[in-house]
Write a protein that holds these residues in place. Structure first.
Motif, PDB file in Angstrom:
ATOM      1  N   GLN A  23     -12.717   1.067  -3.723  1.00 30.26           N
ATOM      2  CA  GLN A  23     -11.341   0.598  -3.673  1.00 30.26           C
ATOM      3  C   GLN A  23     -11.306  -0.907  -3.950  1.00 30.26           C
ATOM      4  OE1 GLN A  23      -8.735   2.426  -3.531  1.00 30.26           O
ATOM      5  NE2 GLN A  23      -9.588   4.396  -2.865  1.00 30.26           N
ATOM      6  N   GLU A  35       0.799  -1.218   0.000  1.00 27.49           N
ATOM      7  CA  GLU A  35       0.000   0.000   0.000  1.00 27.49           C
ATOM      8  C   GLU A  35       0.838   1.276   0.000  1.00 27.49           C
ATOM      9  OE1 GLU A  35      -3.144   0.479  -0.359  1.00 27.49           O
ATOM     10  OE2 GLU A  35      -4.068  -1.486  -0.032  1.00 27.49           O
ATOM     11  N   ARG A  61      -5.320   5.034  -5.168  1.00 30.25           N
ATOM     12  CA  ARG A  61      -6.278   5.140  -4.063  1.00 30.25           C
ATOM     13  C   ARG A  61      -6.853   6.553  -3.969  1.00 30.25           C
ATOM     14  NH1 ARG A  61      -7.082   0.033  -3.646  1.00 30.25           N
ATOM     15  NH2 ARG A  61      -5.653  -1.232  -2.427  1.00 30.25           N
ATOM     16  N   ASP A  64     -10.753   7.563  -4.584  1.00 26.32           N
ATOM     17  CA  ASP A  64     -11.497   8.249  -3.526  1.00 26.32           C
ATOM     18  C   ASP A  64     -12.075   9.570  -4.025  1.00 26.32           C
ATOM     19  OD1 ASP A  64     -11.188   6.335  -1.560  1.00 26.32           O
ATOM     20  OD2 ASP A  64      -9.469   7.314  -0.606  1.00 26.32           O
TER      21      ASP A  64
END
Length: 313
Positions: free
Chosen positions: A81, A62, A71, A75
């Motif tokens: 996701q 991540e 990500r 968003d």
């Protein structure tokens, strides 16, 4: 916002920012690319495979910058996701002032653009805003996104950029050292204020640089003069600043590339031989792989006239 694809490829160029006097505003896209393949997974798993630059030290989950950018972009548009499988083929040197972090961010945003059902929700203006939130200034993200030479700024509409019509004769050379220098280190040595005379002198050179890049390449040497940032960085990249000074003394339009420690030489189709001779005089001749006896790598990438491109697979 729903997802519309689960497999995309992105090709994103390296960049060189500042170009001497255009501190935090001017940037150049270089035809030296990273290529990233992104698959959306039905699980929450994140797998990152890296070959080339950064293969031994980049995070594989991540925390990877491309993953973080995907990500953030998902968003931003309210898309779900997903798990991710990234395969990154990196050619852009890291920590050398060639925009590797901005290119990674732009690659992630463009991957997200094609993963979602409505790519227009992540148009270039929106993509630049997201990238600027990562970078703090848009001078690298703008050319990575748009290609060519860009002038970027921020106002009440956020980060903005315009592409300049660069003269077809202009050619970049990039000299890449073995050593790295973190951007925060290079920026950390800059003073909070500079003399008014130096600011005015550099502003004039920045204006002249636009004329030189677009219409008068013969003015590149005087147009790339700077008194805002390069000399202040000599304490953390002495060899780089010494090389810039040596090349400029030889008549070449050399500047620190971005935050360094690479050096950018702006030359022309008709004078590139002279520029390469000046580089060889100071660094020694380069071998078949472009590496000189002193360990510097000489790249002849050309200008990337188009920015990052993503395709659905």
């Amino acid at each position: 916002m729903r997802l519309g694809s689960d497999h995309v490829r992105v090709r994103v160029p390296a960049t060189s920012a500042n170009l001497g006097p255009g501190f935090d505003s001017l940037g150049l896209a270089l035809a030296h690319h990273d290529e990233i393949e992104v698959r959306a997974l039905g699980s929450t798993q994140v797998v990152v495979e890296v070959t080339g630059e950064g293969a031994d030290d980049l995070p594989a989950g991540e925390d990877h910058l491309v993953v973080r950018a995907i990500r953030a972009a998902l968003d931003h548009v309210g898309a779900p996701q997903v798990g991710l499988h990234l395969v990154c083929h990196n050619a852009i040197p890291h920590g050398r002032g060639m925009g590797s972090s901005a290119s990674a961010v732009v690659a992630g945003i463009l991957a997200a653009r094609l993963l979602i059902g409505d790519p227009d929700a992540l148009d270039d203006h929106t993509a630049l805003q997201i990238a600027n939130a990562f970078e703090g200034h848009p001078d690298n993200a703008a050319p990575a996104l748009l290609g060519g030479v860009t002038v970027a700024w921020t106002d009440d509409q956020g980060a903005r950029a315009s592409v300049l019509p660069v003269h077809p004769e202009v050619v970049p050379l990039v000299l890449v050292p073995v050593e790295r220098c973190a951007t925060r280190t290079a920026r950390g040595v800059l003073p909070a204020t500079v003399p008014h005379a130096d600011a005015a002198w550099t502003a004039g050179r920045a204006a002249l640089l636009v004329q030189a890049l677009c219409h008068r390449p013969d003015l590149l040497l005087p147009a790339t003069g700077d008194r805002l940032h390069q000399d202040y960085r000599a304490g953390v990249m002495a060899t780089t600043v010494e090389l810039v000074r040596g090349l400029r003394a030889a008549g070449e339009a050399a500047v620190v590339s971005g935050a360094g420690p690479s050096v950018l030489v702006l030359t022309t189709v008709s004078t590139i031989g002279r520029a390469e001779a000046a580089v060889a005089e100071l660094l020694g001749p380069s071998g078949p792989d472009g590496t000189t006896r002193s360990g510097w790598r000489v790249l002849r990438p050309g200008i990337a006239r188009t920015g990052a491109r993503a395709v659905r697979v």
